[in-house]
Design a protein around this motif. Structure first.
Motif, PDB file in Angstrom:
ATOM      1  N   GLY A 111       0.854  -1.185   0.000  1.00 22.53           N
ATOM      2  CA  GLY A 111       0.000   0.000   0.000  1.00 22.53           C
ATOM      3  C   GLY A 111       0.880   1.222   0.000  1.00 22.53           C
ATOM      4  O   GLY A 111       2.076   1.152   0.293  1.00 22.53           O
ATOM      5  N   GLN A 112       0.234   2.356  -0.354  1.00 24.20           N
ATOM      6  CA  GLN A 112       1.009   3.583  -0.407  1.00 24.20           C
ATOM      7  C   GLN A 112       1.340   4.072   0.994  1.00 24.20           C
ATOM      8  O   GLN A 112       0.773   3.595   1.973  1.00 24.20           O
ATOM      9  N   SER A 113       2.223   5.046   1.041  1.00 28.29           N
ATOM     10  CA  SER A 113       2.573   5.633   2.333  1.00 28.29           C
ATOM     11  C   SER A 113       1.319   6.186   2.990  1.00 28.29           C
ATOM     12  O   SER A 113       0.517   6.849   2.347  1.00 28.29           O
ATOM     13  N   SER A 142      -1.091   4.360   4.170  1.00 26.19           N
ATOM     14  CA  SER A 142      -2.267   3.523   3.948  1.00 26.19           C
ATOM     15  C   SER A 142      -2.599   2.649   5.166  1.00 26.19           C
ATOM     16  O   SER A 142      -3.655   2.021   5.203  1.00 26.19           O
ATOM     17  N   LYS A 166      -0.146   0.395   6.761  1.00 23.88           N
ATOM     18  CA  LYS A 166       0.641  -0.846   6.849  1.00 23.88           C
ATOM     19  C   LYS A 166       1.297  -1.008   8.233  1.00 23.88           C
ATOM     20  O   LYS A 166       1.180  -2.063   8.861  1.00 23.88           O
ATOM     21  N   HIS A 189       6.225  -1.256   0.314  1.00 23.68           N
ATOM     22  CA  HIS A 189       5.451  -0.493  -0.668  1.00 23.68           C
ATOM     23  C   HIS A 189       5.956  -0.819  -2.070  1.00 23.68           C
ATOM     24  O   HIS A 189       5.472  -0.319  -3.059  1.00 23.68           O
ATOM     25  N   ARG A 208      -3.506  -5.749  -0.175  1.00 26.25           N
ATOM     26  CA  ARG A 208      -3.262  -4.347  -0.500  1.00 26.25           C
ATOM     27  C   ARG A 208      -4.175  -3.457   0.340  1.00 26.25           C
ATOM     28  O   ARG A 208      -5.374  -3.698   0.446  1.00 26.25           O
ATOM     29  N   LEU A 209      -3.559  -2.448   0.969  1.00 26.02           N
ATOM     30  CA  LEU A 209      -4.329  -1.513   1.790  1.00 26.02           C
ATOM     31  C   LEU A 209      -4.423  -0.173   1.087  1.00 26.02           C
ATOM     32  O   LEU A 209      -3.511   0.246   0.387  1.00 26.02           O
ATOM     33  N   GLU A 210      -5.557   0.485   1.298  1.00 24.36           N
ATOM     34  CA  GLU A 210      -5.729   1.856   0.832  1.00 24.36           C
ATOM     35  C   GLU A 210      -6.559   2.571   1.874  1.00 24.36           C
ATOM     36  O   GLU A 210      -7.665   2.108   2.193  1.00 24.36           O
ATOM     37  N   ASP A 211      -6.027   3.660   2.413  1.00 27.59           N
ATOM     38  CA  ASP A 211      -6.733   4.419   3.455  1.00 27.59           C
ATOM     39  C   ASP A 211      -7.258   3.523   4.569  1.00 27.59           C
ATOM     40  O   ASP A 211      -8.399   3.670   5.021  1.00 27.59           O
TER      41      ASP A 211
END
Ligand SMILES: Nc1ncnc2c1ncn2[C@@H]1O[C@H](COP(=O)(O)OP(=O)(O)OP(=O)(O)O)[C@@H](O)[C@H]1O
Ligand SMILES: [Mg+2]
Lengths: 234, 395
Positions: free
Chosen positions: A43-45, A47, A49, A204, A217-220
């Motif tokens: 996931g993005q920074s 997100s 993790k 990431h 995968r994580l998002e927000d």
């Protein structure tokens, strides 16, 4: 896929309250990791993790939802019990190694065993054994700052392994390494997986994540993908 | 993880920053040193005082009558009778009557202390007769013009030997019958600069009544009871307890020792305050150290250290620092005590033993370790309470 579940998240959330804002660092995450799996959380920074990893590693407790580690609900446990779980069940590998600068390699690796009450001689023997298996047998008395980054990360892997925990948690283990040393560290993780360790790897970097069998995968703070790495589309 | 391992860790940490550890300990070092030095000097003074009293005889009672006119006095006969009536308590008695008037040897006139006493006086005071004889009962009975002189008079005015020589006291001719052994250092106006004559002769020469007596008690343990017997007798004679005073040397010594002890305790307590200041110093550095080692604490916690392990690690480190400071303070205290002994001996001319008692040393060490625990507790608590995530993130 019939191994017993090791990590079970049931609608786990972690909220941070910043004034009127609520940051949902983890938002009703539900997932299961079984014994022997190799899972990458990507996931993005920002997100969520690291938030996930802290909860998985019992460094933090969820705001709501239930976390069951190896059949035990963690939410009801006190600080001492959480410390015991971290000590016995989890091996941490951090991006910044987090070795004690004033202690030599052997002493660094001995720390988890010290807190679980393993006698001194036994402790020493096991620390030396693990360090040797990771190719650091000739540097037992060195201080961490006398080592390269890759070597330091191997020490922290040794420290994570020495107590023979059920779970190895690695947060960006290659983040501070060049790609060649990073690959070495990853190959160690793969070897550990093949030897039966359960590994949760946080990254990431898609190319690294592909080494795992399974990607989350994580998002927000939410899980947006959970499946085999071939289907993750990276 | 046992306390011994925490102790090992503490030693390692202290050894890693020796200068800083030393500065941290300095307050404790100075405090312990001061306490030991003060207690040592106090003990020396106290021993010296006891010795001095013992050489004067601690078994004596001094009776002073504040007579206004001759009607207000007690006669030697009455005092002798009192002693005879109480053989279980009182043994010897001597009137003490100082007279004024110059003393003359040949054509040389000088002043010295002339005292009328009984034949028992030298035994009471534990003075030895070196040559000749002491005073006899017949001298008192016959009011003879004989005297015993101190060693200063003998050596100063009778280089060829004093016994048998003549001396003029207050206009009357006396024969020297004996010389006392040296008591102090044969100094002018010291104990050895004295002439003793029979009290009966003295009261004939001077006209004043006898106002002072010195008695010995049979047993020092019964000093208080003996004193009471004399006091009761004097109350009978005078009907007023303000007219006289009876002083027991044993009691006086006890009172003075007690006073000296109070002074020592107060001084030691003041020095002890610096121990507290030292403790605050340790607390301060430990708090800094907790902040500096936040990341280490986070790592240890992530690896499974329980709060009590972190806690004991810091408390033991503080206690070890403090105890090492205490040990150094003890060493410094002993060293300074040696110096103090030499200085005091040189200044006073008396051999004054500055002796720190073992009890004081043990207490000082125990107190400094306890202070470490006490003042290490707060920083240790702070360390133990740190949230592992925040601690790990701390730069
Ligand atoms: N202690 C905290 N207080 C407030 N907000 C926090 C705290 N910790 C994390 N957050 C927020 O929670 C969200 C998730 O943070 P987290 O550290 O889990 O992200 P991450 O996925 O690990 O990011 P990165 O890849 O940069 O490490 C972020 O928006 C972050 O700002
Ligand atoms: Mg992160």
């Amino acid at each position: 896929m019939d191994a017993k579940p090791l990590i079970e998240f049931r609608s786990v959330s972690k909220y941070y309250y910043m004034g009127d804002n609520v940051v949902r660092a983890a938002d009703r995450i539900t997932m299961t990791v079984r014994h022997g799996e190799f899972v990458a959380i990507v996931g993005q920074s920002g997100s969520g993790k690291s938030t996930c990893m802290n909860i998985i590693g019992c460094l933090d407790v969820p705001t709501s939802g239930e976390y069951i580690l190896d059949g035990r609900s963690v939410g009801e446990l006190g600080k001492n019990k959480l410390a015991e779980i971290r000590n016995e069940m989890v091996g941490f590998i951090f991006q910044q190694y987090n070795l004690l600068p004033k202690a030599n390699l052997r002493e660094n690796v001995e720390i988890p065993l010290m807190y679980s009450g393993v006698p001194k001689g036994e402790r020493r023997r096991r620390a030396v054994e693990v360090l040797t298996s990771l190719g650091l047998g000739d540097k037992l008395r060195n201080r961490p700052n006398q080592l390269s980054g890759g070597q330091q990360q191997r020490v922290s892997i040794a420290r994570a392994l020495v107590g023979n925990p059920a779970l190895i948690l690695a947060d960006e283990p290659t983040g501070a390494l060049d790609s060649k040393t990073g690959r070495e560290v990853l190959s160690i993780l793969r070897r550990l997986h093949s030897e039966g360790h359960t590994i949760v790897l946080i990254t990431h970097d898609g190319s690294i994540a592909r080494m795992a069998q399974r990607i989350v995968r994580l998002e927000d703070g939410r899980v947006v993908f959970d499946g085999p790495s071939e289907e993750a589309g990276i | 993880m046992n306390p011994f391992e925490s102790f090992e860790l503490a030693i390692k940490n202290i050894a890693a920053g020796k200068v800083r550890a030393f500065l941290t300990m300095l307050g404790i070092i100075i405090g312990v040193m001061a306490v030991i030095l003060i207690v040592g000097i106090g003990n020396g003074l106290s021993n010296y005082m006891v010795e001095q009293f013992q050489s004067m005889g601690t078994n004596t009672l001094n009776v002073s009558v504040f007579g206004r006119g001759s009607s207000r006095s007690v006669s030697p006969d009455a005092m002798y009778e009192l002693v005879e009536d109480n053989p279980g308590y009182l043994s010897l008695v001597s009137p003490v009557l100082g007279i004024n008037g110059s003393v003359k040897t040949g054509s040389e006139t000088y002043s010295t202390s002339v005292t009328g006493v009984s034949e028992d006086y030298f035994r009471i005071r534990q003075y030895e007769v070196a040559t000749g004889r002491g005073l006899y009962f017949v001298d008192v009975d016959k009011r003879s013009n004989v005297c015993v002189v101190g060693s200063y008079i003998a050596s100063e005015y009778y280089p060829g030997g004093a016994a048998g020589e003549k001396i003029r006291i207050a206009g009357a001719d006396f024969t020297i019958v004996g010389v006392l052994a040296e008591e102090a250092d044969s100094e002018e106006s010291g104990t050895d600069d004295a002439v003793y004559i029979p009290y009966s002769t003295a009261s004939r020469l001077g006209s004043s009544a006898i106002n002072t007596y010195v008695l010995t008690v049979v047993s020092e343990d019964e000093a208080a009871a003996s004193k009471k017997i004399v006091e009761d007798e004097l109350l009978d004679v005078f009907g007023n307890s303000n007219a006289y005073r009876v002083q027991s040397m044993t009691e006086l010594l006890a009172t003075m020792s007690q006073m000296l002890n109070i002074v020592i305790i107060v001084l030691a307590a003041i020095a002890g305050i610096s121990l507290v200041v030292g403790g605050v110093g340790i607390m301060n550095i430990m708090l800094v150290s907790v902040t500096e080692r936040t990341r280490e604490i986070g790592i240890r916690k992530a690896l499974g250290a329980k709060e009590r392990y972190i806690m004991s690690q810091f408390v033991i480190e503080a206690a070890t620092t403090s105890a090492i400071g205490g040990a150094l303070g003890i060493a410094a205290g002993y060293g300074l005590s040696k110096v103090a002994r030499q200085v005091l001996t040189a200044v006073t001319g008396e051999a004054l033993a500055v002796a720190p008692s073992t009890a004081a040393v043990l207490v000082a060490f125990g107190v400094s370790a306890a202070i470490g625990i006490l003042f290490g507790y707060l920083p240790a608590k702070k360390a133990a309470r740190l949230n592992p995530i925040d601690a790990l993130r701390y730069e």
